[in-house]
Design an enzyme around this catalytic site. Structure first.
Site, PDB file in Angstrom:
ATOM      1  N   CYS A 117       0.799  -1.235   0.000  1.00  0.00           N
ATOM      2  CA  CYS A 117       0.000   0.000   0.000  1.00  0.00           C
ATOM      3  C   CYS A 117       0.826   1.277   0.000  1.00  0.00           C
ATOM      4  CB  CYS A 117      -0.962  -0.034   1.177  1.00  0.00           C
ATOM      5  SG  CYS A 117      -1.915  -1.567   1.143  1.00  0.00           S
TER       6      CYS A 117
ATOM      7  N   HIS B 283      -9.941   1.958   0.195  1.00  0.00           N
ATOM      8  CA  HIS B 283      -8.485   1.809   0.156  1.00  0.00           C
ATOM      9  C   HIS B 283      -8.103   1.225  -1.202  1.00  0.00           C
ATOM     10  CE1 HIS B 283      -4.437   1.291   0.990  1.00  0.00           C
ATOM     11  NE2 HIS B 283      -4.455   0.460   2.013  1.00  0.00           N
TER      12      HIS B 283
ATOM     13  N   HIS C 118      -2.840   7.989   6.132  1.00  0.00           N
ATOM     14  CA  HIS C 118      -3.065   6.692   5.492  1.00  0.00           C
ATOM     15  C   HIS C 118      -4.464   6.224   5.907  1.00  0.00           C
ATOM     16  CE1 HIS C 118      -2.163   3.019   3.484  1.00  0.00           C
ATOM     17  NE2 HIS C 118      -2.158   2.282   4.579  1.00  0.00           N
TER      18      HIS C 118
END
Lengths: 212, 85, 398
Positions: free
Chosen positions: C159, C327, C292
């Site tokens: 990620c 996400h 994040h």
């Protein structure tokens, strides 16, 4: 300051070779048995090893052979040790096994290994390495590229040592070559860090003169 | 109960790849996580898979894990209390 | 190393819009893109919400003039990268141009289709649906489309991938190896990631609530985001109007666990601290942090702890935009880099949707509304990945 290859290891044909000397070989049983027995042969107690995927196990074993129960890595500050690994099959071996489990229940323990760079993470956790790291997916072992990238990483002031090499696995097919390069010059037996030298070590099972 | 706990120990070793252990190494009341056997969050998820595959018990909320997975005995008690009839 | 790295153009496609301007409009309206799965079949179809890009493959192929065998990751990538290049006004063929694209699933969507027939019959299934599987192939398809022939590279560090792509691009320009770099990432939703993250039990069955005490997981999303980075020389020669530059970045290794972040957030703390050091800024100089903020128990606590440690009581405006987009994994750093540039260009900050109660352990209260006419000079964006790979990047307006 010249870079020296101070340690190297090789795992191929179910044989662990450290500095050109066979440490363990295991032809019997499954490939997974070979990996687990190799850990015992190196006399290492690390229960988390059994949970790793094959790529991480191979990278772990190769690095353990480099360290060989010495303080060679722990002697450096964590951020001063770099790690550069490449392979050809990314995480395909684990991807396939994970896919098999999705037919019944997807295995979380396998899913976490479906990334090619987890082998780096496992080595970092084991040895507390926090320096530069990179994991490349390449068509085949490429001594020149490995040499060039490691030379670049070592050119930074903060990096004092680098574990580098090749950790590839798909099914039973495996091919590992790892080495340690250091800036210190006092190693009498250090080999010069050149692409030719890396090619030679890779081809000849990690023996300098070609004996295997 | 004794038989269930014996089965569980075998199943846990198998599912979590605890190859350094034998069933008799795991105490009925020994802590499984952190201090005890040192299991982690991924192991907890594999235990949830184990409950579903071997006992047909579905644990919907992973946050319940720490309570249920304290020891082999607490897992066994949970299974007995939640067995599908 | 000399000179600055300028952001000459941006391009983005996600669940909240297929261009930078549509994205800004969605933020202004506080319109989340989280909804049901519509583009593929799954047993989780009406159970797990996701952030899908509204355009199906057929529409994307139509708009982009691409063949039906092109993977969704590549299509989304082309869409965003074209917008980025166009908005930059830079003639990429005139310079030493590189493309660095991040992805974690590559051509997985097509492979999943192929597998079903193939497993039943080895002679079934069209091979053209798997030749684009590899992650690097999606980058090559985007590069071909843009006419980029120089440096082409693919980054997959889970990620944090896209931030690392932008950092690498910046370094190549700073070292004088390239003049222009199109950098970012693209990831399509797939059964692989949906089932995988579901097995980790970190998917929320409700729309996600990042940084909220009641958070219980993330929603997966998809999309692509790219920035066009240029050197001082290119900026001058091409008359680039943008005043945004890449000011600092860092990538650290948590070395803690395969998937979990260390509870004290040592990797994320280190990434923020080192990015600040490179930019020569103090923590207080940052006007907005794009967190994040995935919405998982572990990430938000760990990241929140690191932010609290860096700032103490007085922290800047901050939000996770994942409540809007989901996400987007390997693409998230690229998409959120575009959001960061939008914040600098339009002097605005984005809301952290669905926030109600602070996480008790850290007590941070994120930005709750879309706010304009804010002075935004420096933005920090965080992206943290499996394997303990933590990256932070700072964009500034000069």
């Amino acid at each position: 300051m010249a870079l020296g290859i101070t340690r190297y290891s090789r795992i191929k044909d179910r044989t662990l070779v450290r500095q050109g000397e066979v440490v363990h070989t295991g032809a019997d049983g499954s490939f997974d048995d070979f990996l687990d027995n190799a850990l015992k042969a190196l006399n290492i107690a690390y229960p988390k090893f059994y949970k790793m995927d094959r790529a991480a196990k191979l990278g772990f074993l190769g690095t353990e052979m480099l360290v060989n129960n010495t303080a060679v890595l722990s002697g450096y500050e964590p951020a001063r040790v770099a790690l550069v690994v490449a392979n050809a099959h990314a995480s395909l071996d684990t991807d396939i096994r994970y896919f098999e489990t999705t037919k019944t229940m997807a295995s979380p323990a396998l899913f976490v290994y479906t990334l090619p760079n987890i082998v780096i993470g496992e080595i970092c956790i084991r040895h507390g390495i926090k320096g530069e790291n990179a994991c490349f997916v390449l068509p085949a072992f490429d001594a020149q590229q490995l040499h060039d990238y490691v030379t670049m990483v070592m050119a930074t002031e903060k990096t004092q040592a680098c574990v580098a090499g090749w950790v590839d696995v798909l099914g039973d097919q495996h091919d590992v070559f790892l080495y340690l390069v250091e800036k210190k010059q006092q190693h009498i037996n250090a080999l010069e860090h050149t692409a030719e030298q890396l090619q030679k070590l890779y081809e000849h099972y990690g023996t300098v003169d070609g004996r295997s | 109960m004794e038989q269930l706990m014996a089965d569980l120990k075998k199943q846990i070793i198998e599912a979590l790849n605890l190859k350094h252990l034998k069933p008799e190494d795991i105490g009925d009341d020994q802590a499984l996580f952190v201090e005890g056997l040192g299991l982690d969050s991924i192991d907890a998820l594999e235990l949830i898979v184990l409950l579903q595959q071997h006992y047909n018990i579905k644990l919907a909320n992973p946050q319940d894990g720490p309570q249920i997975f304290k020891s082999v005995r607490t897992i066994a008690e949970y299974i007995q209390a939640n067995k599908p009839s | 190393m000399k000179g600055s790295v300028h952001v000459a153009g941006i391009g983005v496609i996600s669940a909240i819009g297929s261009s930078a301007s549509a994205t800004l409009a969605a933020f202004r309206e506080q319109e989340s893109g989280i909804g049901h799965i519509t583009h593929f079949d799954s047993v989780h179809k009406n159970v797990l919400p996701v952030g899908e890009v509204k355009l199906p493959n057929e529409a994307l192929c139509d708009i982009l003039w691409q063949g039906a065998h092109v993977t969704r990751t590549a299509l989304l990538g082309i869409h965003a990268a074209r917008e980025a290049v166009k908005s930059s006004g830079v003639d990429v063929k005139r310079w030493r141009t590189g493309l660095i694209s991040a992805t974690t699933v590559g051509g997985m969507d097509k492979t999943e289709h192929f597998f079903i027939d193939y497993l039943n019959n080895p002679n079934a299934g069209k091979l053209r649906n798997v030749v684009n599987h590899e992650c690097g192939k999606s980058t090559e398809i985007i590069a071909d489309d843009l006419g980029v022939k120089g440096f082409i590279s693919t980054i997959n560090t889970a990620c944090s991938s896209s931030v690392n792509a932008i950092a690498l691009g910046s370094r190549l320009i700073k070292h004088g190896l390239l003049d222009v770099v199109i950098a970012g990432g693209s990831d399509a939703l797939s059964k692989f990631t949906l089932n995988g993250f579901n097995s980790l039990m970190i998917l929320d069955q409700q729309p996600c609530r990042p940084f909220d005490a009641s958070r219980s997981g993330l929603n997966l999303g998809e999309g692509a985001g790219f920035v066009v980075l240029v050197s001082d020389e290119v900026r001058q020669a091409e008359g680039v109007a943008s005043r945004v530059l890449v000011n600092g970045y860092a990538n650290t290794n948590d070395a803690y666990h395969q998937t979990a972040s260390s509870p004290e957030g040592r990797g994320s703390f280190g990434a923020m601290q080192k990015a600040l050091a490179m930019s020569g800024l103090l923590p207080q100089d940052i006007d907005y942090i794009n967190l994040h903020g995935t919405g998982t128990l572990n990430n938000d606590l760990s990241e929140g702890t690191a932010v609290a440690r860096l700032y103490g009581e007085k922290y800047p405006r901050m939000s996770s935009t994942k409540a809007f987009t989901g996400h987007t994994l390997g693409a998230s750093g690229g998409i959120e880099a575009v959001f960061s540039v939008l914040a600098l260009q339009h002097q605005c900050v984005f809301p952290n949707l669905r926030f109600e109660t602070p996480i008790p352990e850290v007590g941070l209260v994120p930005q709750r509304t879309f706010e304009e006419n804010v002075s935004v000079k420096h933005v920090m964006s965080n992206s943290f990945g499996f394997g303990g790979n933590c990256s932070s990047i700072i964009f500034s307006r000069n």
